[in-house]
Design an enzyme around this catalytic site. Structure first.
Site, PDB file in Angstrom:
ATOM      1  N   TYR A  37       0.840  -1.200   0.000  1.00 20.35           N
ATOM      2  CA  TYR A  37       0.000   0.000   0.000  1.00 20.35           C
ATOM      3  C   TYR A  37       0.878   1.256   0.000  1.00 20.35           C
ATOM      4  O   TYR A  37       0.681   2.167  -0.809  1.00 20.35           O
ATOM      5  CB  TYR A  37      -0.934  -0.005   1.207  1.00 20.35           C
ATOM      6  CG  TYR A  37      -1.703   1.288   1.387  1.00 20.35           C
ATOM      7  CD1 TYR A  37      -2.698   1.639   0.485  1.00 20.35           C
ATOM      8  CD2 TYR A  37      -1.434   2.150   2.453  1.00 20.35           C
ATOM      9  CE1 TYR A  37      -3.404   2.828   0.635  1.00 20.35           C
ATOM     10  CE2 TYR A  37      -2.142   3.324   2.615  1.00 20.35           C
ATOM     11  CZ  TYR A  37      -3.127   3.657   1.702  1.00 20.35           C
ATOM     12  OH  TYR A  37      -3.819   4.836   1.855  1.00 20.35           O
ATOM     13  N   GLY A  38       1.844   1.298   0.911  1.00 20.26           N
ATOM     14  CA  GLY A  38       2.746   2.450   0.947  1.00 20.26           C
ATOM     15  C   GLY A  38       3.524   2.600  -0.346  1.00 20.26           C
ATOM     16  O   GLY A  38       3.736   3.709  -0.842  1.00 20.26           O
ATOM     17  N   ALA A  39       3.949   1.482  -0.923  1.00 21.35           N
ATOM     18  CA  ALA A  39       4.698   1.527  -2.179  1.00 21.35           C
ATOM     19  C   ALA A  39       3.838   2.068  -3.308  1.00 21.35           C
ATOM     20  O   ALA A  39       4.304   2.849  -4.158  1.00 21.35           O
ATOM     21  CB  ALA A  39       5.208   0.130  -2.523  1.00 21.35           C
TER      22      ALA A  39
ATOM     23  N   LYS B 161       1.325   4.151  -3.024  1.00 25.00           N
ATOM     24  CA  LYS B 161       1.135   5.587  -2.829  1.00 25.00           C
ATOM     25  C   LYS B 161       2.427   6.359  -3.147  1.00 25.00           C
ATOM     26  O   LYS B 161       2.368   7.501  -3.625  1.00 25.00           O
ATOM     27  CB  LYS B 161       0.683   5.866  -1.397  1.00 25.00           C
ATOM     28  CG  LYS B 161      -0.734   5.401  -1.085  1.00 25.00           C
ATOM     29  CD  LYS B 161      -1.769   6.060  -1.975  1.00 25.00           C
ATOM     30  CE  LYS B 161      -3.183   5.804  -1.467  1.00 25.00           C
ATOM     31  NZ  LYS B 161      -4.222   6.402  -2.361  1.00 25.00           N
TER      32      LYS B 161
END
Length: 240
Positions: free
Chosen positions: A144-146, A148
């Site tokens: 998820y962070g990647a 974004k």
């Protein structure tokens, strides 16, 4: 009157964004995957809606007839941490791949596809605002962070590509926001407390905090703001 398109506009932050633009006198169209939820939200707001999967190129193409012929502001809000819906052991490589594909599709490809489809309709001096996350700045959340973080990189290229037409492209990046479906009801009081402790102002964010920031970034007065990440997190991450 400006024409606004808000993806993922049926609930949470997307709904708050649509509500803020509507209150300001703009004409808003909301989109989302869940037609019953979207139809109810559109009824409350008094706006049209288009139900489709923003991460599916065929679905996006078929939905174009339901979207405005001219778009002044596009808000790419659709997304979320798909890992919360699909627990994985992390041992099976196909599970790993599918988990990464799901988050990249939901959070990056959805924005890329809808934007690409609507670029020919974007008015000169238009605005593109994509909703990012504090997770892109080293706070974890894996794929998820990647996804974004990739959204931020893509936005920088988009700003350069569309800048000659006066179109701006920016990311509004929230930290913890309550009153949404993001955590699927799994966020505990302790989880909220820990996140709030990391802020400078001692509180969680609200959908309205994000919506009002989006409204400014999308305003005519913000024409020299482009290619940027605007952090809305109470100082939990300092974008400096």
């Amino acid at each position: 009157m400006r024409e606004i398109v808000v993806t993922g506009g049926g609930t949470g932050i997307g709904y708050a964004i649509a509500e803020a633009f509507t209150a300001g006198g703009d004409r808003v169209t909301i989109t989302g995957r869940r037609e019953p939820v979207l139809k109810e939200a559109a009824g409350r707001l008094g706006v049209p809606y288009a139900a489709f999967n923003a991460a599916n190129p065929v679905a996006v193409g078929e939905a174009l007839d339901l979207l405005p012929a001219r778009v002044d502001v596009l808000v790419n809000n659709a997304g979320g941490n798909t890992n919360l819906d699909r627990p994985s052991s992390g041992e099976d490589l196909m599970e790993v791949a599918e988990s990464w594909w799901a988050n990249l599709n939901a959070n990056l490809l959805s924005a890329v596809l809808v934007t690409s489809a609507l670029v020919p309709r974007l008015a000169d001096d238009g605005r593109i605002v994509s909703i990012g996350s504090i997770a892109a700045r080293g706070t974890g959340s894996g794929s998820y962070g990647a996804a974004k973080a990739a959204l931020e990189a893509w936005t920088a290229d988009l700003a350069a590509e569309l800048g000659p037409r006066g179109i701006t492209a920016n990311v509004v990046s929230p930290g913890l926001v309550v009153e949404t479906e993001f955590f699927r009801g799994r966020l505990t009081d302790e989880g909220v407390r820990r996140r709030v402790e990391g802020t400078r102002n001692g509180r969680a964010g609200t959908p309205r905090d994000v919506a009002e920031t989006v409204r400014f970034v999308a305003s005519p007065e913000a024409g020299h703001l482009t290619g940027q990440v605007v952090h809305v997190n109470g100082g939990a991450y300092l974008g400096r």
